[in-house]
Scaffold this active site. Structure first.
Site, PDB file in Angstrom:
ATOM      1  N   ARG A   6       0.686  -1.355  -0.083  1.00  0.00           N
ATOM      2  CA  ARG A   6      -0.057  -0.111   0.028  1.00  0.00           C
ATOM      3  C   ARG A   6       0.791   1.157   0.041  1.00  0.00           C
ATOM      4  NH1 ARG A   6      -5.360   0.201   3.491  1.00  0.00           N
ATOM      5  NH2 ARG A   6      -6.692  -1.013   1.846  1.00  0.00           N
TER       6      ARG A   6
ATOM      7  N   ASP B 220     -19.174   8.222   1.920  1.00  0.00           N
ATOM      8  CA  ASP B 220     -19.475   7.296   3.136  1.00  0.00           C
ATOM      9  C   ASP B 220     -20.621   7.776   4.053  1.00  0.00           C
ATOM     10  OD1 ASP B 220     -16.283   6.096   3.610  1.00  0.00           O
ATOM     11  OD2 ASP B 220     -16.558   8.135   2.875  1.00  0.00           O
TER      12      ASP B 220
ATOM     13  N   ARG C  19     -23.652   6.839   2.007  1.00  0.00           N
ATOM     14  CA  ARG C  19     -23.926   5.308   2.208  1.00  0.00           C
ATOM     15  C   ARG C  19     -24.699   5.184   3.462  1.00  0.00           C
ATOM     16  NH1 ARG C  19     -18.046   3.762   0.246  1.00  0.00           N
ATOM     17  NH2 ARG C  19     -18.448   3.096  -1.927  1.00  0.00           N
TER      18      ARG C  19
ATOM     19  N   HIS D  16     -11.192   8.688   5.159  1.00  0.00           N
ATOM     20  CA  HIS D  16     -12.156   7.809   4.175  1.00  0.00           C
ATOM     21  C   HIS D  16     -11.432   6.220   4.174  1.00  0.00           C
ATOM     22  CE1 HIS D  16     -14.190   6.472   0.587  1.00  0.00           C
ATOM     23  NE2 HIS D  16     -13.046   6.381   0.198  1.00  0.00           N
TER      24      HIS D  16
HETATM   25  N1  LIG Z   1     -12.517   9.062  -2.787  1.00  0.00           N
HETATM   26  C1  LIG Z   1     -13.267   8.169  -2.812  1.00  0.00           C
HETATM   27  O1  LIG Z   1     -14.611   8.122  -2.198  1.00  0.00           O
HETATM   28  C2  LIG Z   1     -13.070   7.390  -3.943  1.00  0.00           C
HETATM   29  C3  LIG Z   1     -14.139   6.452  -4.407  1.00  0.00           C
HETATM   30  C4  LIG Z   1     -13.995   5.465  -5.541  1.00  0.00           C
HETATM   31  C5  LIG Z   1     -12.531   5.575  -6.262  1.00  0.00           C
HETATM   32  N2  LIG Z   1     -11.664   6.331  -5.586  1.00  0.00           N
HETATM   33  C6  LIG Z   1     -10.427   6.605  -6.348  1.00  0.00           C
HETATM   34  O2  LIG Z   1     -10.259   7.135  -7.437  1.00  0.00           O
HETATM   35  C7  LIG Z   1      -9.278   6.857  -8.188  1.00  0.00           C
HETATM   36  C8  LIG Z   1      -9.799   6.585  -9.670  1.00  0.00           C
HETATM   37  O3  LIG Z   1     -10.378   5.332  -9.551  1.00  0.00           O
HETATM   38  P1  LIG Z   1     -10.897   4.683 -10.837  1.00  0.00           P
HETATM   39  O4  LIG Z   1     -11.746   3.450 -10.582  1.00  0.00           O
HETATM   40  O5  LIG Z   1     -11.388   5.844 -12.070  1.00  0.00           O
HETATM   41  O6  LIG Z   1      -9.566   4.196 -11.534  1.00  0.00           O
HETATM   42  P2  LIG Z   1      -9.183   3.873 -13.034  1.00  0.00           P
HETATM   43  O7  LIG Z   1      -7.850   3.037 -13.080  1.00  0.00           O
HETATM   44  O8  LIG Z   1     -10.399   3.485 -13.897  1.00  0.00           O
HETATM   45  O9  LIG Z   1      -8.811   5.331 -13.311  1.00  0.00           O
HETATM   46  C9  LIG Z   1      -7.555   6.059 -13.102  1.00  0.00           C
HETATM   47  C10 LIG Z   1      -7.018   6.907 -14.478  1.00  0.00           C
HETATM   48  O10 LIG Z   1      -6.075   7.680 -13.848  1.00  0.00           O
HETATM   49  C11 LIG Z   1      -5.254   7.590 -15.249  1.00  0.00           C
HETATM   50  N3  LIG Z   1      -3.802   8.256 -14.745  1.00  0.00           N
HETATM   51  C12 LIG Z   1      -2.742   7.803 -14.038  1.00  0.00           C
HETATM   52  N4  LIG Z   1      -1.833   8.550 -13.897  1.00  0.00           N
HETATM   53  C13 LIG Z   1      -2.145   9.772 -14.601  1.00  0.00           C
HETATM   54  C14 LIG Z   1      -1.661  10.965 -14.520  1.00  0.00           C
HETATM   55  N5  LIG Z   1      -0.348  11.346 -14.084  1.00  0.00           N
HETATM   56  N6  LIG Z   1      -2.270  11.859 -15.277  1.00  0.00           N
HETATM   57  C15 LIG Z   1      -3.743  11.842 -15.881  1.00  0.00           C
HETATM   58  N7  LIG Z   1      -4.169  10.709 -15.668  1.00  0.00           N
HETATM   59  C16 LIG Z   1      -3.687   9.622 -15.084  1.00  0.00           C
HETATM   60  C17 LIG Z   1      -5.147   6.403 -15.699  1.00  0.00           C
HETATM   61  O11 LIG Z   1      -4.604   6.378 -16.971  1.00  0.00           O
HETATM   62  C18 LIG Z   1      -6.565   5.758 -15.383  1.00  0.00           C
HETATM   63  O12 LIG Z   1      -7.225   6.062 -16.724  1.00  0.00           O
HETATM   64  C19 LIG Z   1      -8.522   5.706  -7.377  1.00  0.00           C
HETATM   65  O13 LIG Z   1      -7.572   6.117  -6.871  1.00  0.00           O
HETATM   66  C20 LIG Z   1      -9.551   5.132  -6.332  1.00  0.00           C
HETATM   67  O14 LIG Z   1      -8.910   4.468  -5.381  1.00  0.00           O
HETATM   68  C21 LIG Z   1     -12.047   7.253  -4.710  1.00  0.00           C
END
Ligand SMILES: NC(=O)c1ccc[n+]([C@@H]2O[C@H](COP(=O)([O-])OP(=O)(O)OC[C@H]3O[C@@H](n4cnc5c(N)ncnc54)[C@H](O)[C@@H]3O)[C@@H](O)[C@H]2O)c1
Length: 317
Positions: free
Chosen positions: A89, A149, A152, A176
């Site tokens: 992680r 959250d 939810r 979170h």
């Molecule tokens: N905060 C919340 O409540 C919450 C909830 C769900 C997901 N998330 C987080 O959101 C993030 C995205 O999730 P996802 O399911 O869309 O992932 P995903 O893998 O579908 O999309 C992430 C995208 O980021 C792009 N990327 C990587 N490096 C980059 C850069 N330097 N510049 C621009 N783009 C870049 C990748 O190419 C990819 O398309 C994850 O970190 C996930 O854990 C947060």
């Protein structure tokens, strides 16, 4: 108010595009720009979204470039690396922190006056990273925190009590993640605290047990969804519309975004989900709710957990 309500989304993955799709349908933005390190993905997602243009309220949707930061109202960062096989992680966090820092550097180079909204996980730590890197006032760099959250939590209470979710006021505070907790002292149905609502609700008899189960379910929601389908994106998409709408329309909504604490709740030097008044300037005010001693302890524990991770991230390697 904004001259043009321009939202830049960095990261065209599941979260970025679910948010874009929901935002376009709400008619809250004039312009939505989507960029990704994977240029083809950004092009494809924009084309697909743009084909809905005849049926959205008026909005422009296009692929984003660095120059789009210059006149953006809000920049929403959903970019992130995926956890590789066997990757720790902390290793993933270091990768994502580097990604966030490089995006923030690009934003700074365009003299952007936008609000920065971090969504990528671990969201509280990455919000702190972005705040530190940008040097911006703390109200202008916020994380999505525990807004999802809390949604939810409201949903589960409404289902259990069989009452309109709009009448359920409920907040999850802290990280979170695993150290988040339900602030029961702030939770009520139509203004009636749970301790008084439960005996008259009639939905269950063992309400203490049921409430504890609901709080556990909130915490485990993401794990369940990820087990079923690999990722969560619709709920967060709507939570982002709520946050971004509050900013674009200067709504002064109280939302549990991740914000930097400097003494509020007796806690400093950490970003975590806390009820905050959100408007055009970002976080306008932190609401210091009178938590119970146990809730205060949980908040401090969550803060300590996050401070430790932030320290580990910066420890010499
Ligand atoms: N905060 C919340 O409540 C919450 C909830 C769900 C997901 N998330 C987080 O959101 C993030 C995205 O999730 P996802 O399911 O869309 O992932 P995903 O893998 O579908 O999309 C992430 C995208 O980021 C792009 N990327 C990587 N490096 C980059 C850069 N330097 N510049 C621009 N783009 C870049 C990748 O190419 C990819 O398309 C994850 O970190 C996930 O854990 C947060």
């Amino acid at each position: 108010m904004w001259k043009s309500r321009k939202v830049v989304i960095v990261g065209a993955g599941a979260v970025g595009t679910s948010f874009a799709y929901a935002l376009a349908q709400k008619g809250m933005a004039d312009e939505i720009c989507i960029s990704d390190a994977n240029q083809d993905l950004a092009e494809g997602q924009v084309l697909d979204l743009a084909h809905g243009l005849p049926y959205y309220p008026p909005v422009q949707i296009h692929v984003g470039h660095k120059q789009d930061y210059a006149d953006a109202s809000i920049i929403v960062i959903t970019a992130g690396a995926k956890q590789g096989p066997g990757e720790t992680r902390l290793n993933l966090l270091q990768k994502n922190a580097t990604i966030i820092e490089s995006i923030v550097d690009d934003v700074l180079s365009e003299n952007s006056q936008a609000i920065l909204l971090i969504v990528s996980n671990p969201v509280d730590i990455l919000t702190h990273v972005a705040l530190q890197r940008s040097g911006w006032p703390k109200g202008r760099v916020i994380g999505s925190g525990t807004v999802l959250d809390s949604a939810r939590f409201r949903y589960l209470i409404s289902q259990h009590c069989n009452v309109d979710v709009g009448n359920v006021h409920a907040y999850i505070l802290g990280e979170h993640g695993d150290s988040e907790f339900a602030a029961w002292s702030m939770t009520n149905v139509a203004g009636v605290p749970m301790a008084e609502y439960c005996p008259m609700c009639g939905a269950c008899e063992d309400w203490d047990e049921q409430l504890a189960q609901i709080a556990r379910e909130v915490k485990e929601s993401a794990y369940h969804i990820i087990n079923y389908k690999g990722a969560t994106y619709y709920g967060i998409g709507m939570a982002l519309v709520r946050i971004v709408g509050a900013i674009l329309q200067d709504q002064r909504s109280v939302l549990t975004v991740s914000t930097f604490l400097s003494g509020e709740y007796g806690i400093s030097n950490v970003c975590l989900g806390i009820p905050s008044v959100i408007g055009q300037a970002g976080v306008i005010k932190i609401v210091e709710a009178p938590l119970t001693a146990q809730e205060q302890q949980s908040l401090e524990k969550s803060a300590h957990t996050l401070q430790q991770v932030f320290q580990d991230l910066h420890a010499p390697r």
